[in-house]
Design an enzyme around this catalytic site. Structure first.
Site, PDB file in Angstrom:
ATOM      1  N   LYS A  79     -15.957  22.250  -2.824  1.00 12.06           N
ATOM      2  CA  LYS A  79     -16.305  20.918  -2.323  1.00 12.06           C
ATOM      3  C   LYS A  79     -16.819  19.956  -3.392  1.00 12.06           C
ATOM      4  O   LYS A  79     -16.541  18.775  -3.357  1.00 12.06           O
ATOM      5  CB  LYS A  79     -17.417  21.144  -1.305  1.00 12.06           C
ATOM      6  CG  LYS A  79     -17.551  20.151  -0.242  1.00 12.06           C
ATOM      7  CD  LYS A  79     -18.493  20.775   0.789  1.00 12.06           C
ATOM      8  CE  LYS A  79     -18.964  19.873   1.833  1.00 12.06           C
ATOM      9  NZ  LYS A  79     -19.842  20.574   2.782  1.00 12.06           N
ATOM     10  N   ALA A  90     -30.323  30.738  -6.196  1.00 17.97           N
ATOM     11  CA  ALA A  90     -30.976  32.001  -5.832  1.00 17.97           C
ATOM     12  C   ALA A  90     -31.926  32.419  -6.943  1.00 17.97           C
ATOM     13  O   ALA A  90     -31.570  32.408  -8.123  1.00 17.97           O
ATOM     14  CB  ALA A  90     -29.930  33.079  -5.581  1.00 17.97           C
ATOM     15  N   GLU A 159     -39.991  42.486  -3.012  1.00 12.38           N
ATOM     16  CA  GLU A 159     -40.032  41.352  -2.082  1.00 12.38           C
ATOM     17  C   GLU A 159     -40.404  41.851  -0.698  1.00 12.38           C
ATOM     18  O   GLU A 159     -40.381  43.059  -0.433  1.00 12.38           O
ATOM     19  CB  GLU A 159     -38.682  40.624  -2.065  1.00 12.38           C
ATOM     20  CG  GLU A 159     -38.441  39.817  -3.333  1.00 12.38           C
ATOM     21  CD  GLU A 159     -37.123  39.079  -3.357  1.00 12.38           C
ATOM     22  OE1 GLU A 159     -36.316  39.250  -2.420  1.00 12.38           O
ATOM     23  OE2 GLU A 159     -36.891  38.336  -4.322  1.00 12.38           O
ATOM     24  N   HIS A 278     -37.463  29.998   5.068  1.00  7.14           N
ATOM     25  CA  HIS A 278     -38.221  30.616   3.969  1.00  7.14           C
ATOM     26  C   HIS A 278     -39.641  30.071   4.040  1.00  7.14           C
ATOM     27  O   HIS A 278     -39.840  28.872   4.172  1.00  7.14           O
ATOM     28  CB  HIS A 278     -37.573  30.288   2.625  1.00  7.14           C
ATOM     29  CG  HIS A 278     -38.008  31.192   1.527  1.00  7.14           C
ATOM     30  ND1 HIS A 278     -39.293  31.190   1.030  1.00  7.14           N
ATOM     31  CD2 HIS A 278     -37.340  32.151   0.835  1.00  7.14           C
ATOM     32  CE1 HIS A 278     -39.389  32.103   0.072  1.00  7.14           C
ATOM     33  NE2 HIS A 278     -38.216  32.704  -0.062  1.00  7.14           N
ATOM     34  N   ARG A 324     -39.938  38.071   6.479  1.00  8.55           N
ATOM     35  CA  ARG A 324     -39.951  36.624   6.308  1.00  8.55           C
ATOM     36  C   ARG A 324     -40.185  35.858   7.607  1.00  8.55           C
ATOM     37  O   ARG A 324     -40.829  34.814   7.612  1.00  8.55           O
ATOM     38  CB  ARG A 324     -38.603  36.241   5.725  1.00  8.55           C
ATOM     39  CG  ARG A 324     -38.659  35.078   4.839  1.00  8.55           C
ATOM     40  CD  ARG A 324     -37.359  34.896   4.137  1.00  8.55           C
ATOM     41  NE  ARG A 324     -37.368  35.528   2.833  1.00  8.55           N
ATOM     42  CZ  ARG A 324     -36.341  35.474   1.997  1.00  8.55           C
ATOM     43  NH1 ARG A 324     -35.234  34.855   2.357  1.00  8.55           N
ATOM     44  NH2 ARG A 324     -36.410  36.049   0.818  1.00  8.55           N
ATOM     45  N   HIS A 385     -33.405  28.097   5.342  1.00  7.63           N
ATOM     46  CA  HIS A 385     -33.009  28.785   4.110  1.00  7.63           C
ATOM     47  C   HIS A 385     -31.674  29.510   4.229  1.00  7.63           C
ATOM     48  O   HIS A 385     -30.853  29.468   3.321  1.00  7.63           O
ATOM     49  CB  HIS A 385     -34.126  29.781   3.780  1.00  7.63           C
ATOM     50  CG  HIS A 385     -33.945  30.527   2.501  1.00  7.63           C
ATOM     51  ND1 HIS A 385     -33.918  29.899   1.276  1.00  7.63           N
ATOM     52  CD2 HIS A 385     -33.810  31.868   2.252  1.00  7.63           C
ATOM     53  CE1 HIS A 385     -33.758  30.815   0.327  1.00  7.63           C
ATOM     54  NE2 HIS A 385     -33.679  32.011   0.887  1.00  7.63           N
ATOM     55  N   ARG A 420     -32.620  38.516   8.100  1.00  6.61           N
ATOM     56  CA  ARG A 420     -32.136  39.099   6.837  1.00  6.61           C
ATOM     57  C   ARG A 420     -33.289  39.590   5.967  1.00  6.61           C
ATOM     58  O   ARG A 420     -34.291  38.900   5.777  1.00  6.61           O
ATOM     59  CB  ARG A 420     -31.351  38.047   6.061  1.00  6.61           C
ATOM     60  CG  ARG A 420     -30.884  38.502   4.699  1.00  6.61           C
ATOM     61  CD  ARG A 420     -30.122  37.400   4.007  1.00  6.61           C
ATOM     62  NE  ARG A 420     -30.986  36.297   3.679  1.00  6.61           N
ATOM     63  CZ  ARG A 420     -31.424  36.015   2.450  1.00  6.61           C
ATOM     64  NH1 ARG A 420     -31.057  36.761   1.427  1.00  6.61           N
ATOM     65  NH2 ARG A 420     -32.204  34.987   2.229  1.00  6.61           N
TER      66      ARG A 420
END
Ligand code: FAD
Ligand code: SIN
Length: 583
Positions: A79, A90, A159, A278, A324, A385, A420
């Site tokens: 695009k 990321a 994480e 996020h 998250r 996010h 996720r």
């Protein structure tokens, strides 16, 4: 008449002319742009054919293109500039089991736990068990990951939701490094061509003997032209949809195009209610959110309220490293409770030199905003996010439409379920991108030719004089609506009101499209309205709270009735858009 389109990049004008066509090829010298013969007159639509058509140049698209180049010709349309993608931003890294004390079962369990009962375990196993291979492959393609001090082994970060250190990273610029390496590889491939500023707007589908995808119609945003891109195999790798929300970590390309395109062709789409927010985007009024990686909490960062209170221990036993969805809701609740515009992330106790080594990009961003991290805390807010839902795919990236595959964030493979796990998405993009190409090759789909009658000679009369404000107004309205009414905490009443307002926005977009206007931002808006409607429809369908979907009327998880994907599908295919055409 035989099919004239079987050779690579055969154009309606000659191959020689193609190097000076209006598209910007990024793997030819610099683009020499050919001005259209008459900028205001009708133009013939050109046809670009290849064995594989890849739509998108993030990690999923680039992986697919690199793999596909071993088996045939590849056209890749993207695009904007070729590096512009979610991938490029990321930070945290890529989850993979590399530590001898870690194991596949543990990564699988963490993923299933975060996914709140909706992950497909077979998909999770495929992704997790391919993790080490993905890192090895990215390494071979030239990605430079961070190593432990003076050692051969990779430095592994931590994480939220991960019970081991398993995040492979390139400092805090992992995506940019992966993108750089893959693009460099792709530029070397003679069989691939990258078309920049080339926006896919609709899929080309034949009806008989069974519905089958043969490529897409592409809008050339540089010269306002429409073209056909035909291929035996079409892979949607268009990424996410964060732009439907007012505050998002995603760049402007993330408008949900692939999901909207597939949905219009009757391809099932799943789990669109599960939008991941996020918890820690840098808060600076008037600026686009900048991510403060979850890895910062992995290295000891603590969330605090404006009066300095560490609040995550009140919300979850894993405190700042809780999954998250829980952290984002906790931040949202603390902000609402106090009427504060943000919360604070405290890294003052982490040795500053070590912090700057591990997070140079974040450190620089804070310095640019005159924050001294030994003294000041970082102002953060949640931002949209990641989309856990998307085009429903099988274990090989295949969709319900023959010839069409989906890889990366645009797909719903079953890996993420209702939420996720951090750093699982680049992994997913590479694993299922490769598998898509492998499946297509095995089936020989890339060698099939489309029926003669799907491409007609079409002349396009671009119609541009729509005031820009009409589009920007609708876009702003939609993004605020989705933020205020379809955000982190939902209610049925707000969702229903959002649905009504989206109907009005849809009508306005349809009016402009039917009037024949051709503008990239209008095509974007059309997709944004469509995917917003899908998010609202799925959110209204699910009468429970689970993972990222939290709704006040149904605050509990209801396994008896709702431990299943939310699947939406259009009954009738929509004719591809060819605005301003005369046959
Ligand atoms: P993208 O990388 O978004 O690429 C999509 C491509 O499609 C772009 O090139 C775009 O221009 C193109 N495109 C879109 N629409 C069209 C169209 N109509 N026609 C032509 N081209 C089109 N995940 C992790 O695993 N680890 C992390 O550390 C991590 N950090 C993140 C940090 C940020 C700030 C963000 C936003 C996301 C992060 N994620 C992370 C998520 C992850 O980066 C993405 O999910 C993943 O990179 C998506 O890759 P993709 O190839 O599917 O899509
Ligand atoms: C982050 O670095 O916090 C983002 C990781 C992810 O989205 O997977």
């Amino acid at each position: 008449m035989g099919n004239p389109l079987n050779s690579h990049n055969q154009l309606t004008y000659s191959q020689k002319e193609s190097t000076t066509s209006a598209f910007r090829f990024s793997n030819s010298e610099e683009s020499v742009l050919r001005p259209p013969p008459d900028p205001n007159g009708p133009k013939n639509m050109a046809v670009f054919h290849s064995n594989f058509l890849v739509i998108g140049s993030g990690v999923a698209g680039l992986t697919c293109a690199l793999k596909a180049a071993d088996y045939g010709t590849v056209n890749l349309v993207t695009k904007k500039e070729e590096f512009e993608s979610n991938t490029n931003y990321a930070q945290g890294g890529i989850a993979a089991v590399l530590d001898p004390l870690d194991c596949f079962n543990s990564h699988v369990e963490d993923t299933l736990k975060a996914g709140a009962g909706l992950c497909h375990e077979d998909t999770v196993r495929v992704a997790v068990e391919n993790g080490p291979k993905v890192i090895d492959e990215l390494n071979k393609w030239g990605t430079s990951f961070t190593h432990d001090h003076g050692s051969e082994s990779l430095e592994l970060g931590r994480e939220g939701g991960h019970s081991h250190r398993r995040i492979v990273h390139a400092k805090d610029l992992t995506g940019r490094e992966v993108e750089r390496a893959l693009l460099e590889q792709l530029h070397r491939h003679e069989k691939t061509r990258i078309f920049r500023h080339a926006m896919a707007i609709d899929l080309i589908v034949s009806e008989t003997p069974e519905p089958r995808c043969w490529g897409c119609i592409v809008w050339d945003d540089t010269w306002d032209e429409l073209h056909f891109f035909t291929a035996g195999v079409t892979i949607l790798a268009t990424g996410g949809l964060g732009q439907i929300y007012l505050h998002t970590t995603n760049p402007s390309i993330a408008a949900g195009d692939g999901v909207a395109m597939a949905y219009r062709q009757g391809v099932p789409v799943a789990n669109m209610e599960f939008i991941q927010f996020h918890p820690t985007a840098f808060f600076w009024p008037g600026e686009r959110p900048f991510l403060i990686s979850e890895a910062v909490r992995g290295e000891g960062g603590i969330l605090r309220t404006s009066d300095g209170e560490a609040f995550m221990e009140d919300h979850h036993e894993l405190k700042d490293l809780a999954p998250r969805d829980i952290v984002a809701r906790a931040v949202d609740a603390e902000m609402k409770k106090r009427g504060d515009p943000n919360v604070l992330l405290d890294v003052r106790h982490i040795p500053q030199q070590e912090f700057a080594r591990r997070f140079p990009n974040i450190t620089q961003h804070c310095r640019d905003h005159h924050l001294d991290l030994s003294r000041d805390m970082i102002p953060v807010v949640p931002a949209a996010h990641y989309s856990c839902g998307g085009i429903l795919t099988g274990l090989w990236g295949e969709t319900a439409l023959k010839g069409l595959f989906a890889a990366g964030e645009v797909a719903c493979t079953g890996l993420h379920g209702a939420n996720r796990l951090a750093s699982n998405s680049i992994l997913e993009a590479v694993v299922f991108g490769e598998r898509s190409v492998e499946f297509a090759r095995r089936e020989g789909l890339h060698q099939e030719s489309h029926p003669d009658n799907i491409i007609n000679s079409v002349r396009v009369q671009p119609k541009r004089d729509l005031e820009k404000v009409r589009i920007s107004h609708c876009r702003d309205e939609l993004r605020r609506l989705m933020w205020d009414y379809v955000g982190i905490v939902r209610s049925e009443d707000r969702l229903k009101r959002a649905r009504e307002r989206l109907t009005t926005l849809r009508q306005e977009v349809t009016d402009y499209i039917e009037a024949g206007y051709t503008r990239g931002d209008l095509f974007d808006l059309r997709n944004m309205v469509e995917v917003s409607e899908l998010v609202v429809a799925c959110a209204l369908t699910r009468k429970e709270s689970r993972g990222l979907h939290y709704i006040l009327e149904y605050p509990n998880t209801d396994d008896e009735h709702w431990k299943k994907d939310t699947i939406v599908k259009r009954d009738q295919r929509e004719a591809p858009l060819l605005p301003g055409t005369a046959r």
